[in-house]
Design a protein around this motif. Sequence first.
Motif, PDB file in Angstrom:
ATOM      1  N   LEU A 217      -1.474 -27.199  26.776  1.00  0.00           N
ATOM      2  CA  LEU A 217      -1.809 -28.006  25.985  1.00  0.00           C
ATOM      3  C   LEU A 217      -0.841 -28.910  25.310  1.00  0.00           C
ATOM      4  N   ALA A 218       0.555 -28.620  25.461  1.00  0.00           N
ATOM      5  CA  ALA A 218       1.501 -29.503  25.209  1.00  0.00           C
ATOM      6  C   ALA A 218       1.316 -30.870  26.430  1.00  0.00           C
ATOM      7  N   VAL A 219       1.142 -30.542  27.606  1.00  0.00           N
ATOM      8  CA  VAL A 219       0.895 -31.581  28.568  1.00  0.00           C
ATOM      9  C   VAL A 219      -0.362 -32.180  28.016  1.00  0.00           C
ATOM     10  N   ARG A 220      -1.425 -31.578  27.909  1.00  0.00           N
ATOM     11  CA  ARG A 220      -2.722 -32.487  27.473  1.00  0.00           C
ATOM     12  C   ARG A 220      -2.599 -33.326  26.397  1.00  0.00           C
ATOM     13  N   ASP A 221      -1.790 -32.830  25.373  1.00  0.00           N
ATOM     14  CA  ASP A 221      -1.533 -33.507  24.089  1.00  0.00           C
ATOM     15  C   ASP A 221      -0.545 -34.794  24.438  1.00  0.00           C
ATOM     16  N   LEU A 222       0.238 -34.796  25.409  1.00  0.00           N
ATOM     17  CA  LEU A 222       1.203 -35.901  26.015  1.00  0.00           C
ATOM     18  C   LEU A 222       0.110 -36.780  26.541  1.00  0.00           C
ATOM     19  N   LEU A 223      -0.507 -36.411  27.648  1.00  0.00           N
ATOM     20  CA  LEU A 223      -1.459 -37.397  28.403  1.00  0.00           C
ATOM     21  C   LEU A 223      -2.294 -38.097  27.579  1.00  0.00           C
ATOM     22  N   VAL A 224      -2.981 -37.424  26.340  1.00  0.00           N
ATOM     23  CA  VAL A 224      -3.805 -38.209  25.493  1.00  0.00           C
ATOM     24  C   VAL A 224      -3.290 -38.971  24.541  1.00  0.00           C
ATOM     25  N   ARG A 225      -2.212 -38.831  24.354  1.00  0.00           N
ATOM     26  CA  ARG A 225      -1.230 -39.520  23.062  1.00  0.00           C
ATOM     27  C   ARG A 225      -0.914 -40.811  23.819  1.00  0.00           C
ATOM     28  N   HIS A 226      -0.946 -40.849  24.923  1.00  0.00           N
ATOM     29  CA  HIS A 226      -0.421 -42.235  25.566  1.00  0.00           C
ATOM     30  C   HIS A 226      -1.612 -43.059  26.387  1.00  0.00           C
ATOM     31  N   PRO A 227      -1.281 -44.410  26.465  1.00  0.00           N
ATOM     32  CA  PRO A 227      -2.475 -45.000  27.024  1.00  0.00           C
ATOM     33  C   PRO A 227      -2.615 -44.810  28.702  1.00  0.00           C
TER      34      PRO A 227
ATOM     35  N   ALA B 193       7.597 -41.987  28.421  1.00  0.00           N
ATOM     36  CA  ALA B 193       8.012 -41.523  27.185  1.00  0.00           C
ATOM     37  C   ALA B 193       8.688 -40.145  27.136  1.00  0.00           C
ATOM     38  N   THR B 194       8.310 -39.192  28.224  1.00  0.00           N
ATOM     39  CA  THR B 194       8.733 -37.819  28.469  1.00  0.00           C
ATOM     40  C   THR B 194      10.240 -37.969  28.838  1.00  0.00           C
ATOM     41  N   VAL B 195      10.548 -38.914  29.977  1.00  0.00           N
ATOM     42  CA  VAL B 195      12.133 -39.094  30.306  1.00  0.00           C
ATOM     43  C   VAL B 195      12.873 -39.677  29.544  1.00  0.00           C
ATOM     44  N   ARG B 196      12.442 -40.668  28.714  1.00  0.00           N
ATOM     45  CA  ARG B 196      13.382 -41.306  27.682  1.00  0.00           C
ATOM     46  C   ARG B 196      13.575 -40.449  26.349  1.00  0.00           C
ATOM     47  N   SER B 197      12.594 -39.541  25.977  1.00  0.00           N
ATOM     48  CA  SER B 197      12.959 -38.899  24.768  1.00  0.00           C
ATOM     49  C   SER B 197      14.287 -38.071  24.666  1.00  0.00           C
ATOM     50  N   GLY B 198      14.795 -37.566  25.805  1.00  0.00           N
ATOM     51  CA  GLY B 198      15.911 -36.619  25.774  1.00  0.00           C
ATOM     52  C   GLY B 198      15.604 -35.432  25.298  1.00  0.00           C
ATOM     53  N   THR B 199      14.369 -34.977  24.926  1.00  0.00           N
ATOM     54  CA  THR B 199      14.086 -33.625  24.463  1.00  0.00           C
ATOM     55  C   THR B 199      12.819 -32.994  25.081  1.00  0.00           C
ATOM     56  N   ASN B 200      12.744 -33.441  26.498  1.00  0.00           N
ATOM     57  CA  ASN B 200      11.764 -32.961  27.262  1.00  0.00           C
ATOM     58  C   ASN B 200      11.750 -31.264  27.375  1.00  0.00           C
ATOM     59  N   GLU B 201      10.667 -30.721  27.053  1.00  0.00           N
ATOM     60  CA  GLU B 201      10.429 -29.405  27.129  1.00  0.00           C
ATOM     61  C   GLU B 201       9.407 -28.899  27.869  1.00  0.00           C
ATOM     62  N   LEU B 202       9.114 -29.701  28.717  1.00  0.00           N
ATOM     63  CA  LEU B 202       7.936 -29.575  29.655  1.00  0.00           C
ATOM     64  C   LEU B 202       8.507 -28.817  30.898  1.00  0.00           C
ATOM     65  N   PRO B 203       7.935 -27.943  31.506  1.00  0.00           N
ATOM     66  CA  PRO B 203       8.453 -27.385  32.702  1.00  0.00           C
ATOM     67  C   PRO B 203       8.370 -28.321  33.770  1.00  0.00           C
ATOM     68  N   PRO B 204       9.604 -28.300  34.703  1.00  0.00           N
ATOM     69  CA  PRO B 204       9.727 -29.328  35.874  1.00  0.00           C
ATOM     70  C   PRO B 204       8.489 -29.251  36.720  1.00  0.00           C
ATOM     71  N   LEU B 205       7.515 -28.292  36.711  1.00  0.00           N
ATOM     72  CA  LEU B 205       6.224 -28.164  37.423  1.00  0.00           C
ATOM     73  C   LEU B 205       5.453 -29.245  36.826  1.00  0.00           C
ATOM     74  N   PHE B 206       5.266 -29.430  35.706  1.00  0.00           N
ATOM     75  CA  PHE B 206       4.389 -30.311  35.167  1.00  0.00           C
ATOM     76  C   PHE B 206       4.864 -31.741  35.351  1.00  0.00           C
ATOM     77  N   VAL B 207       5.974 -31.973  35.024  1.00  0.00           N
ATOM     78  CA  VAL B 207       6.763 -33.206  35.497  1.00  0.00           C
ATOM     79  C   VAL B 207       6.666 -33.859  36.941  1.00  0.00           C
ATOM     80  N   ASN B 208       6.821 -32.721  37.762  1.00  0.00           N
ATOM     81  CA  ASN B 208       6.655 -33.334  39.111  1.00  0.00           C
ATOM     82  C   ASN B 208       5.080 -33.589  39.486  1.00  0.00           C
ATOM     83  N   GLN B 209       4.216 -32.853  38.871  1.00  0.00           N
ATOM     84  CA  GLN B 209       2.693 -33.172  39.015  1.00  0.00           C
ATOM     85  C   GLN B 209       2.556 -34.689  38.434  1.00  0.00           C
TER      86      GLN B 209
END
Length: 215
Positions: free
Chosen positions: A83-93, A101-117
Amino acid sequence: MNDFWIACGHHLLDREAGGGLCVTDEFLKAYFVRPELVPPDEACPVERRLHRELLATPRRAVGADEIAAIADADARENWRLVLAVRDLLVRHPTLEAAYLATVRSGTNELPPLFVNQLVHVILRNALDGCDDPFVLRAAELFFRPQRILPQERALLLGDEEVVGGQSPTPVLSLMSMLGAVTDAELDVLSEGNADDYWHRSDHFDMAFDLTAGGR
């Protein structure tokens, strides 16, 4: 034109005027039907209802209290992450904007699996129309961890998940022909077998030759 990396789900996404990827309900549903999110027979009513309602309305709001009410701890964690991934995708155009936004935030808590996807599907869009298997195999390095495959007079890379069996140093199919025992067999991408990449691209089972002076 050859298709590739079909499993990343790029065909489920829309494109905006500038070519960026826009999330769709169908793409979100693909997350919710992952095996780790499909409620098992013993799942509690809260988990079953959440899964059923999100398949019907993938963007519906889900509160922390609803996740906390799921009986199984592993299921709670799985739902929290997806749901964190879902909310991230829905929040941005676009997915590209979500990634930035994820890589620039400096506080990325998403598992590498989701970032790689995310990188996987963004690159699929960026490389749409590419007809060079060597370029596509090189692009896999951005979203698929690799392992060096020591070979005499060659520097080869193999997909870590594919070659990550019990053998600490997987060998190539050429070596297996000589009687070597291995947990994984790979073909080295070459001019002679490059056309095979198109029907094997989702298997990630072709080694990449980085030897100086090669293709």
